[in-house]
Motif scaffolding. Structure first.
Motif, mmCIF file in Angstrom:
data_model
loop_
_atom_site.group_PDB
_atom_site.id
_atom_site.type_symbol
_atom_site.label_atom_id
_atom_site.label_comp_id
_atom_site.label_asym_id
_atom_site.label_seq_id
_atom_site.Cartn_x
_atom_site.Cartn_y
_atom_site.Cartn_z
ATOM 1 N N LEU A 177 -4.561 2.142 -6.815
ATOM 2 C CA LEU A 177 -4.962 2.277 -5.417
ATOM 3 C C LEU A 177 -4.999 0.922 -4.719
ATOM 4 O O LEU A 177 -4.577 0.797 -3.557
ATOM 5 N N GLU A 178 -5.499 -0.089 -5.426
ATOM 6 C CA GLU A 178 -5.548 -1.436 -4.855
ATOM 7 C C GLU A 178 -4.140 -1.986 -4.628
ATOM 8 O O GLU A 178 -3.883 -2.682 -3.640
ATOM 9 N N THR A 179 -3.223 -1.677 -5.542
ATOM 10 C CA THR A 179 -1.838 -2.154 -5.408
ATOM 11 C C THR A 179 -1.161 -1.505 -4.212
ATOM 12 O O THR A 179 -0.409 -2.159 -3.474
ATOM 13 N N LEU A 180 -1.409 -0.221 -4.008
ATOM 14 C CA LEU A 180 -0.791 0.490 -2.879
ATOM 15 C C LEU A 180 -1.233 -0.067 -1.536
ATOM 16 O O LEU A 180 -0.486 -0.012 -0.542
ATOM 17 N N LYS A 181 -2.437 -0.644 -1.481
ATOM 18 C CA LYS A 181 -2.920 -1.222 -0.226
ATOM 19 C C LYS A 181 -2.032 -2.370 0.242
ATOM 20 O O LYS A 181 -1.959 -2.650 1.446
ATOM 21 N N GLN A 182 -1.340 -3.030 -0.714
ATOM 22 C CA GLN A 182 -0.422 -4.101 -0.340
ATOM 23 C C GLN A 182 0.729 -3.564 0.510
ATOM 24 O O GLN A 182 1.350 -4.302 1.267
ATOM 25 N N TYR A 183 1.016 -2.279 0.340
ATOM 26 C CA TYR A 183 2.107 -1.638 1.079
ATOM 27 C C TYR A 183 1.571 -0.809 2.240
ATOM 28 O O TYR A 183 2.281 0.028 2.802
ATOM 29 N N LYS A 184 0.288 -1.033 2.560
ATOM 30 C CA LYS A 184 -0.381 -0.324 3.649
ATOM 31 C C LYS A 184 -0.411 1.178 3.413
ATOM 32 O O LYS A 184 -0.290 1.979 4.357
#
Length: 334
Positions: free
Chosen positions: A280-287
């Motif tokens: 979930l934290e990684t996906l935030k990098q892709y908004k």
């Protein structure tokens, strides 16, 4: 029986594997070491160099390292053979006086690994370092590309004993690559502890400047090392490696690759909540925002959005859509 007389062939024969498996006590080792000392000085030097190569040694490497004529080396080996210090296969070209250093490898062996250790113990620390460096260089100089590929463990073993003596930048790059390949081989065989040793040596050789001069190789090297250390159970060391890796990442796709690796390792250990949190934290990098605990309302909204995007497209139309080539979108899907 270890040694038998073949009456049909009228000669003595021996089981070299069985002989090597015999336990030799300290007194016998001292006896064999003393026997080595009875050899001429140059003969002793030949056995010392051979001991650095290993219990089984390639004559080509011995010839390359020794700075004396080949025939003299062969003469001393014959003497050592007669004294029972070394043995050779009965079909060897060495026995038939057909040896040629430019041909295929010819192997001789110490009578027992303790004999090899006795010869090796006659070298001091500096001599050992210099010898292993010379042997490693000889291997790279003589071996074909295929032989180098097949002998990555043997070459790495030599250079691992003389890392501090390697100073040439080109050689450092070459040896780091050898260590990296050896580490990857060991990793594929699930020998994670062995792999960590090779990969750690490669990172030491590359040093911090590797992130600038060879970013891609250095990134892959650290990721492999992280995974091996994690599988070894050295979690604190693994986390330090991962932290260092993330600090030097130059591309968002590499950050994603590193986090995907961490997620997989956590999942394999049943640490699913931690793996999901990383995802979930990684996906935030892709908004891309996904609720940690999505409710019915949020799922309904996403289903409506998906339905609107699909529109009236048929299954066949969806199947015939172009292949996604966006690296960013591919990373999101992963």
């Amino acid at each position: 029986e270890l040694i038998t007389f073949n009456h049909n062939r009228i000669r003595w024969e021996w089981d070299i594997d069985a002989i090597r498996n015999i336990s030799m006590d300290g007194n016998l080792v001292e006896l064999m070491a003393a026997k080595i000392l009875t050899q001429p000085q140059e003969g002793q030097d030949v056995l010392k160099v051979a001991s650095g190569i290993g219990c089984k040694f390639d004559l080509r490497i011995l010839m390359e390292v020794m700075d004396i004529p080949e025939q003299i080396i062969l003469d001393y080996l014959v003497l050592a053979l007669q004294e029972g210090l070394i043995v050779v296969d009965e079909e060897s070209a060495f026995l038939n006086n057909n040896f040629n250093s430019q041909t295929e490898p010819q192997y001789l062996s110490f009578m027992h690994d303790r004999v090899q250790q006795a010869a090796y113990s006659m070298l001091n620390a500096t001599e050992k370092t210099d010898l292993h460096l010379a042997i490693g260089r000889a291997m790279l100089n003589i071996y074909s590309a295929k032989e180098i590929e097949d002998a990555t463990f043997e070459i790495s073993a030599q250079y691992s004993l003389c890392l501090s003596a390697i100073t040439d930048p080109h050689e450092i790059k070459t040896i780091a690559s050898i260590f990296s390949k050896a580490g990857q081989k060991a990793k594929r065989s699930s020998a994670f502890e062995v792999a960590s040793g090779y990969l750690s040596s490669a990172t030491r050789l590359m040093g911090p400047e590797g992130w600038k001069s060879a970013y891609r190789n250095t990134f892959d090297l650290h990721l492999d090392l992280y995974e091996c250390e994690f599988m070894n159970g050295a979690h604190r060391q693994a986390e330090n490696i991962f932290k260092n890796l993330i600090e030097h990442v130059q591309h968002r796709s590499d950050t994603t690759k590193a986090h995907l690796s961490k997620m997989q390792l956590y999942s394999d250990q049943g640490r699913y909540q931690e793996a999901v949190k990383i995802g979930l934290e990684t996906l935030k990098q892709y908004k891309v925002e996904i609720p940690k605990l999505p409710g019915r309302l949020s799922m309904t909204v996403e289903l409506i959005k998906t339905s609107m995007k699909l529109g009236t497209r048929t299954t066949k139309q969806l199947y015939n859509l172009p292949v996604m080539r966006s690296e960013e979108h591919t990373s999101e899907l992963q």
